[in-house]
Design a protein around this motif. Structure first.
Motif, PDB file in Angstrom:
ATOM      1  N   VAL A   1      -2.039  -8.882  10.272  1.00 59.23           N
ATOM      2  CA  VAL A   1      -1.609  -8.587  11.439  1.00 59.23           C
ATOM      3  C   VAL A   1      -0.622  -7.711  11.924  1.00 59.23           C
ATOM      4  CG1 VAL A   1      -2.428 -11.126  12.146  1.00 59.23           C
ATOM      5  CG2 VAL A   1      -0.098 -10.663  11.189  1.00 59.23           C
ATOM      6  N   GLY A   2      -0.111  -7.147  10.700  1.00 58.72           N
ATOM      7  CA  GLY A   2       1.206  -6.295  10.887  1.00 58.72           C
ATOM      8  C   GLY A   2       1.192  -5.368   9.869  1.00 58.72           C
ATOM      9  N   VAL A   3       2.309  -4.462   9.745  1.00 59.50           N
ATOM     10  CA  VAL A   3       2.654  -3.383   8.677  1.00 59.50           C
ATOM     11  C   VAL A   3       4.424  -3.679   8.644  1.00 59.50           C
ATOM     12  CG1 VAL A   3       2.659  -1.181   7.673  1.00 59.50           C
ATOM     13  CG2 VAL A   3       0.735  -1.972   8.772  1.00 59.50           C
ATOM     14  N   ASN A   4       4.705  -4.239   7.436  1.00 58.71           N
ATOM     15  CA  ASN A   4       6.263  -4.153   7.466  1.00 58.71           C
ATOM     16  C   ASN A   4       6.621  -2.811   6.642  1.00 58.71           C
ATOM     17  OD1 ASN A   4       8.808  -4.589   6.766  1.00 58.71           O
ATOM     18  ND2 ASN A   4       8.505  -6.226   5.251  1.00 58.71           N
ATOM     19  N   ARG A   5       7.042  -1.800   7.521  1.00 57.72           N
ATOM     20  CA  ARG A   5       7.484  -0.505   6.587  1.00 57.72           C
ATOM     21  C   ARG A   5       8.665  -0.500   6.193  1.00 57.72           C
ATOM     22  NH1 ARG A   5       6.187   4.078  11.328  1.00 57.72           N
ATOM     23  NH2 ARG A   5       8.053   2.906  12.592  1.00 57.72           N
ATOM     24  N   THR A   6       8.959   0.001   4.823  1.00 61.75           N
ATOM     25  CA  THR A   6      10.094  -0.036   4.258  1.00 61.75           C
ATOM     26  C   THR A   6      10.462   1.499   4.146  1.00 61.75           C
ATOM     27  OG1 THR A   6       9.370   0.313   1.839  1.00 61.75           O
ATOM     28  CG2 THR A   6       9.160  -1.806   2.761  1.00 61.75           C
ATOM     29  N   SER A   7      11.777   1.848   3.344  1.00 60.04           N
ATOM     30  CA  SER A   7      12.141   3.168   3.020  1.00 60.04           C
ATOM     31  C   SER A   7      11.745   3.606   1.531  1.00 60.04           C
ATOM     32  CB  SER A   7      13.821   3.193   2.893  1.00 60.04           C
ATOM     33  OG  SER A   7      14.333   2.257   2.118  1.00 60.04           O
TER      34      SER A   7
ATOM     35  N   TYR B   1       3.931  -2.670   3.330  1.00 60.89           N
ATOM     36  CA  TYR B   1       3.369  -4.039   3.103  1.00 60.89           C
ATOM     37  C   TYR B   1       2.646  -4.426   4.436  1.00 60.89           C
ATOM     38  CZ  TYR B   1       6.279  -4.441  -1.108  1.00 60.89           C
ATOM     39  OH  TYR B   1       7.027  -4.361  -2.043  1.00 60.89           O
ATOM     40  N   TYR B   2       1.300  -4.652   4.080  1.00 59.58           N
ATOM     41  CA  TYR B   2       0.487  -5.316   4.970  1.00 59.58           C
ATOM     42  C   TYR B   2       1.002  -7.081   5.050  1.00 59.58           C
ATOM     43  CZ  TYR B   2      -3.184  -1.936   5.496  1.00 59.58           C
ATOM     44  OH  TYR B   2      -3.855  -0.400   5.851  1.00 59.58           O
ATOM     45  N   GLN B   3       1.077  -7.567   6.351  1.00 56.25           N
ATOM     46  CA  GLN B   3       1.341  -8.803   6.453  1.00 56.25           C
ATOM     47  C   GLN B   3       0.139  -9.723   6.863  1.00 56.25           C
ATOM     48  OE1 GLN B   3       4.389  -8.028   9.657  1.00 56.25           O
ATOM     49  NE2 GLN B   3       6.117  -8.838   8.177  1.00 56.25           N
ATOM     50  N   CYS B   4      -0.157 -10.462   5.861  1.00 58.43           N
ATOM     51  CA  CYS B   4      -1.506 -11.275   6.124  1.00 58.43           C
ATOM     52  C   CYS B   4      -0.959 -12.721   6.414  1.00 58.43           C
ATOM     53  CB  CYS B   4      -2.364 -11.473   4.913  1.00 58.43           C
ATOM     54  SG  CYS B   4      -2.283  -9.721   4.281  1.00 58.43           S
ATOM     55  N   VAL B   5      -1.818 -13.359   7.380  1.00 51.23           N
ATOM     56  CA  VAL B   5      -1.277 -14.836   7.853  1.00 51.23           C
ATOM     57  C   VAL B   5      -3.151 -15.440   7.788  1.00 51.23           C
ATOM     58  CG1 VAL B   5       0.656 -14.095   8.956  1.00 51.23           C
ATOM     59  CG2 VAL B   5      -1.303 -14.421  10.289  1.00 51.23           C
ATOM     60  N   LYS B   6      -2.953 -16.859   7.874  1.00 55.29           N
ATOM     61  CA  LYS B   6      -3.909 -17.644   8.169  1.00 55.29           C
ATOM     62  C   LYS B   6      -4.537 -17.490   9.504  1.00 55.29           C
ATOM     63  CE  LYS B   6      -4.602 -20.236   4.405  1.00 55.29           C
ATOM     64  NZ  LYS B   6      -5.616 -20.207   3.495  1.00 55.29           N
TER      65      LYS B   6
ATOM     66  N   VAL C   1       0.883  -1.313   0.038  1.00 51.35           N
ATOM     67  CA  VAL C   1       0.037   0.068  -0.053  1.00 51.35           C
ATOM     68  C   VAL C   1       0.940   1.155  -0.072  1.00 51.35           C
ATOM     69  CG1 VAL C   1      -2.117  -0.836   1.195  1.00 51.35           C
ATOM     70  CG2 VAL C   1      -0.064  -0.172   2.522  1.00 51.35           C
ATOM     71  N   PRO C   2       0.544   2.318  -0.422  1.00 50.59           N
ATOM     72  CA  PRO C   2       1.091   3.558  -0.523  1.00 50.59           C
ATOM     73  C   PRO C   2       1.581   3.987   0.743  1.00 50.59           C
ATOM     74  CG  PRO C   2      -0.519   3.889  -2.078  1.00 50.59           C
ATOM     75  CD  PRO C   2      -0.878   2.509  -1.064  1.00 50.59           C
ATOM     76  N   GLN C   3       2.772   4.673   0.786  1.00 50.59           N
ATOM     77  CA  GLN C   3       3.260   5.346   2.101  1.00 50.59           C
ATOM     78  C   GLN C   3       2.714   6.593   2.254  1.00 50.59           C
ATOM     79  OE1 GLN C   3       7.471   6.655   4.318  1.00 50.59           O
ATOM     80  NE2 GLN C   3       7.429   5.587   2.436  1.00 50.59           N
ATOM     81  N   HIS C   4       2.560   7.345   1.274  1.00 46.05           N
ATOM     82  CA  HIS C   4       1.744   8.449   1.231  1.00 46.05           C
ATOM     83  C   HIS C   4       0.258   8.743   0.479  1.00 46.05           C
ATOM     84  CE1 HIS C   4       5.247   9.860   3.641  1.00 46.05           C
ATOM     85  NE2 HIS C   4       6.163   9.542   2.839  1.00 46.05           N
TER      86      HIS C   4
END
Length: 277
Positions: A248-254, A259-264, A211-214
């Motif tokens: 369950v989470g967001v993996n932030r990058t530069s 990235y949204y983190q999706c799990v079962k 997903v977009p950062q801004h």
């Protein structure tokens, strides 16, 4: 700024302060005070963050009930523009959790725009909520600056405040998240999502969705691209949730996307700690 005081708001004299802050934050007509006063007298929670005598943030929730479960519906959280990015939202949510737990709640729910990655990081990676519900055009057309011009799609967060996920800050042990998506850039430097829905491998334990950062900058400079992000991510998340994934989470990058983190969902401990033994 001195240390903020966060306290419950319960009286007719206090509610107009919340109305004034609502107007400042969103530029919309505020909730009537007769509604908010009635809600907090019947299981709802209104919290205010004060810098001395100035109300600079608030959270408001009322009692909900569905499928035999009573919960707190956390409807609004607002912070004065001059006090944003100071962690006040997190302070309000922490106090809301303590108050709700003392009142006997197990679950708090609320909604947020899935393309607003800053809100996502707070809700999922700092508060340890989860999301497995996508609400398409949840509020219909809205004219405020944040929502104008796009369908008001929302994630619905479930915050199981007595679960291992929250009390022990549980995260899944996924060795590697699958990324079946490509991100390119426009001439203006905005990210573009490219993917083939046929390669979305739903047998993977973990999947990351960009997903977009801004996002608000994209809305301002390339509104058609903003709509493209809305429609494409809507389809992706609806498919994932249909297949029993949860975010369950967001993996932030530069880079230009997070990235949204999706799990079962089967992996996620949502029961009370004592029930999960």
């Amino acid at each position: 700024m001195k240390e903020l005081e966060i306290r419950l708001l319960q009286t007719n004299k206090e509610m107009p302060l919340v109305q004034e802050l609502e107007r400042t934050v969103w530029g919309m007509d505020p909730i009537p005070t007769h509604q908010t006063v009635t809600a907090v007298k019947n299981g709802g929670i209104m919290l205010g963050a004060f810098d001395e005598d100035k109300l600079v943030g608030f959270s408001y929730g009322f009692t909900g009930f569905a499928n035999g479960q009573t919960y707190l519906c956390s409807h609004m959280l607002g912070v004065h523009p001059e006090y944003q990015l100071m962690g006040i939202g997190k302070l309000l949510k922490d106090e809301q959790l303590k108050t709700a737990r003392d009142m006997g709640y197990d679950l708090i729910t609320w909604t947020f725009d899935p393309l607003e990655s800053r809100n996502a990081y707070l809700n999922l990676s700092k508060l340890y909520g989860i999301c497995d519900t996508y609400l398409e055009n949840c509020y219909g057309e809205m004219a405020d600056g944040l929502n104008k011009g796009l369908p008001t799609d929302r994630f619905q967060v479930s915050w199981w405040i007595n679960s291992k996920r929250v009390t022990e800050k549980w995260n899944p042990s996924i060795a590697e998240y699958h990324r079946p998506f490509e991100v390119e850039e426009t001439d203006k430097g905005n990210p573009v999502l490219r993917y083939d829905e046929n390669i979305l491998n739903l047998t993977k334990d973990g999947i990351e969705v960009p997903v977009p950062q801004h996002f608000q900058l994209i809305k301002g400079s390339e509104p058609e691209l903003a709509l493209d992000w809305r429609i494409k991510t809507r389809g992706i998340f609806q498919k994932l949730f249909d297949e029993d994934y949860a975010v369950v989470g967001v993996n932030r990058t530069s880079g230009p996307v997070h990235y949204y983190q999706c799990v079962k969902k089967a992996f996620i401990p949502l029961k009370r700690k004592e029930e999960a033994q």
